[in-house]
Write a protein that holds these residues in place. Structure first.
Motif, short mmCIF file in Angstrom:
data_model
loop_
_atom_site.label_atom_id
_atom_site.label_comp_id
_atom_site.label_asym_id
_atom_site.label_seq_id
_atom_site.Cartn_x
_atom_site.Cartn_y
_atom_site.Cartn_z
N LEU A 1 35.93 47.62 46.47
CA LEU A 1 35.09 46.72 45.69
C LEU A 1 34.24 45.84 46.59
CD1 LEU A 1 37.89 45.60 43.20
CD2 LEU A 1 36.33 47.54 42.99
N THR A 2 33.06 45.48 46.10
CA THR A 2 32.18 44.56 46.82
C THR A 2 31.96 43.34 45.94
OG1 THR A 2 30.15 45.51 45.93
CG2 THR A 2 30.98 46.45 48.00
N ILE A 3 31.65 42.22 46.55
CA ILE A 3 31.48 40.99 45.79
C ILE A 3 30.24 41.06 44.90
CG2 ILE A 3 30.14 39.58 47.40
CD1 ILE A 3 32.41 37.39 46.72
N SER A 4 29.25 41.84 45.30
CA SER A 4 28.03 41.94 44.48
C SER A 4 28.30 42.60 43.13
CB SER A 4 26.94 42.70 45.25
OG SER A 4 27.37 44.01 45.52
N GLN A 5 29.44 43.28 42.97
CA GLN A 5 29.81 43.84 41.68
C GLN A 5 30.14 42.72 40.68
OE1 GLN A 5 32.67 46.61 43.89
NE2 GLN A 5 32.42 47.63 41.91
N TYR A 6 30.45 41.55 41.18
CA TYR A 6 30.93 40.46 40.33
C TYR A 6 30.01 39.25 40.28
CZ TYR A 6 35.15 43.18 40.93
OH TYR A 6 36.05 44.21 40.95
N SER A 7 29.28 38.99 41.37
CA SER A 7 28.53 37.74 41.44
C SER A 7 27.35 37.88 42.38
CB SER A 7 29.47 36.64 41.97
OG SER A 7 28.78 35.45 42.20
N ALA A 8 26.29 37.14 42.08
CA ALA A 8 25.14 37.09 42.97
C ALA A 8 25.42 36.17 44.16
CB ALA A 8 23.91 36.59 42.21
N PHE A 9 26.49 35.40 44.08
CA PHE A 9 26.89 34.50 45.16
C PHE A 9 27.91 35.21 46.05
CE2 PHE A 9 25.88 31.97 41.40
CZ PHE A 9 24.83 31.21 41.89
N ASN A 10 28.30 34.57 47.12
CA ASN A 10 29.34 35.13 47.98
C ASN A 10 30.70 34.54 47.63
OD1 ASN A 10 28.61 32.67 48.99
ND2 ASN A 10 28.11 33.39 51.03
N PHE A 11 30.85 34.17 46.34
CA PHE A 11 32.09 33.64 45.79
C PHE A 11 32.17 34.07 44.32
CE2 PHE A 11 34.48 30.58 43.34
CZ PHE A 11 35.60 30.35 44.12
N PHE A 12 33.40 34.37 43.88
CA PHE A 12 33.63 34.71 42.47
C PHE A 12 35.03 34.26 42.08
CE2 PHE A 12 35.13 37.68 39.17
CZ PHE A 12 34.15 37.46 38.20
N CYS A 13 35.18 33.79 40.85
CA CYS A 13 36.48 33.34 40.35
C CYS A 13 36.66 33.88 38.94
CB CYS A 13 36.50 31.81 40.36
SG CYS A 13 38.09 31.09 39.92
N ASN A 14 37.85 34.42 38.64
CA ASN A 14 38.14 34.85 37.29
C ASN A 14 39.63 34.79 37.01
OD1 ASN A 14 39.00 37.19 38.69
ND2 ASN A 14 38.54 38.46 36.95
N ARG A 15 39.96 34.77 35.73
CA ARG A 15 41.35 34.77 35.26
C ARG A 15 41.54 36.07 34.49
NH1 ARG A 15 44.86 30.50 33.14
NH2 ARG A 15 43.28 29.10 33.98
N CYS A 16 42.64 36.75 34.76
CA CYS A 16 42.90 37.99 34.03
C CYS A 16 44.39 38.17 33.79
CB CYS A 16 42.32 39.19 34.76
SG CYS A 16 42.77 39.31 36.49
N THR A 17 44.69 38.76 32.64
CA THR A 17 46.06 39.14 32.33
C THR A 17 46.20 40.60 32.72
OG1 THR A 17 46.20 37.52 30.57
CG2 THR A 17 47.80 39.30 30.52
N ILE A 18 47.22 40.89 33.51
CA ILE A 18 47.34 42.20 34.15
C ILE A 18 48.59 42.92 33.66
CG2 ILE A 18 47.72 43.35 36.38
CD1 ILE A 18 46.25 40.98 37.69
N GLU A 19 48.43 44.21 33.38
CA GLU A 19 49.59 45.08 33.23
C GLU A 19 49.81 45.82 34.54
OE1 GLU A 19 50.12 47.55 29.82
OE2 GLU A 19 49.10 46.11 28.53
N ARG A 20 48.71 46.38 35.04
CA ARG A 20 48.75 47.10 36.32
C ARG A 20 47.31 47.26 36.80
NH1 ARG A 20 52.59 50.70 37.90
NH2 ARG A 20 52.05 51.91 39.72
N THR A 21 47.06 46.89 38.05
CA THR A 21 45.74 47.17 38.61
C THR A 21 45.82 48.51 39.34
OG1 THR A 21 46.22 46.04 40.72
CG2 THR A 21 45.21 44.72 38.97
#
Length: 172
Positions: free
Chosen positions: A4-24
């Motif tokens: 994964l690359t950060i550009s997949q998530y944000s135009a900045f060089n930082f990203f924050c998210n909350r997720c409920t996980i069963e399995r990644t």
């Protein structure tokens, strides 16, 4: 396995998210991840080795390190903060690992070799402080008010120092 690359998530060089996980899925990334387990229990798997994590656990994953989370008790909620090296300091734009960030930005700590993962379990006030820090980062990231990136940089620095202090304790 995905990288994964950060550009997949944000135009900045930082990203924050909350997720409920069963399995990644098993994955790696071209950024550093500091994950906070907000609720539940699970297993963090790195290079075939499993480590139990639960509410209050913080896991730093170095770039290029293959890993995954598997829930054991729901809801297994993780707050992820991911960033590139240059988020902390522009002169680190070509840094290829967490240990070089430590050498440059946190010289009072020494990492002897390449560090793929740092994992700690916080208790009491430290757990509450970390939770508040993550909630603050989430809020700042999504509001994007003037000065948000500076506060996020400060919060990440706070987290890294907490991780380095705790991981240098004999029982971690």
């Amino acid at each position: 396995m995905d990288t994964l690359t950060i550009s997949q998530y944000s135009a900045f060089n930082f990203f924050c998210n909350r997720c409920t996980i069963e399995r990644t899925d098993l994955h790696s990334h071209q950024f550093i991840e500091i994950a906070y387990v907000a609720s539940g229990k699970g297993v963090h798997i790195v290079q075939g080795q499993e480590r139990e994590v639960a509410a209050g656990s913080i896991v730093l994953v170095n770039l290029g390190t293959a890993h995954q989370f598997v829930a054991k008790k729901q809801p297994f909620t993780v707050i992820n903060c991911v960033f590139t090296s240059d988020f902390l300091n522009d002169s680190l734009s070509n840094t290829d690992g967490f240990e070089k960030i430590v050498k440059y930005c946190f010289p009072s700590f020494v990492l002897e070799e390449k560090t793929n993962v740092i994992s700690i379990n916080l208790m009491g006030n430290e757990k509450a402080d970390a939770a508040n820090l993550y909630y603050h980062m989430e809020e700042e990231f999504y509001k994007k008010l003037p000065g948000s990136m500076e506060l996020l940089r400060s919060d990440i620095t706070h987290l890294i120092v907490t991780l380095l202090r705790q991981s240098s304790q004999p029982d971690n």
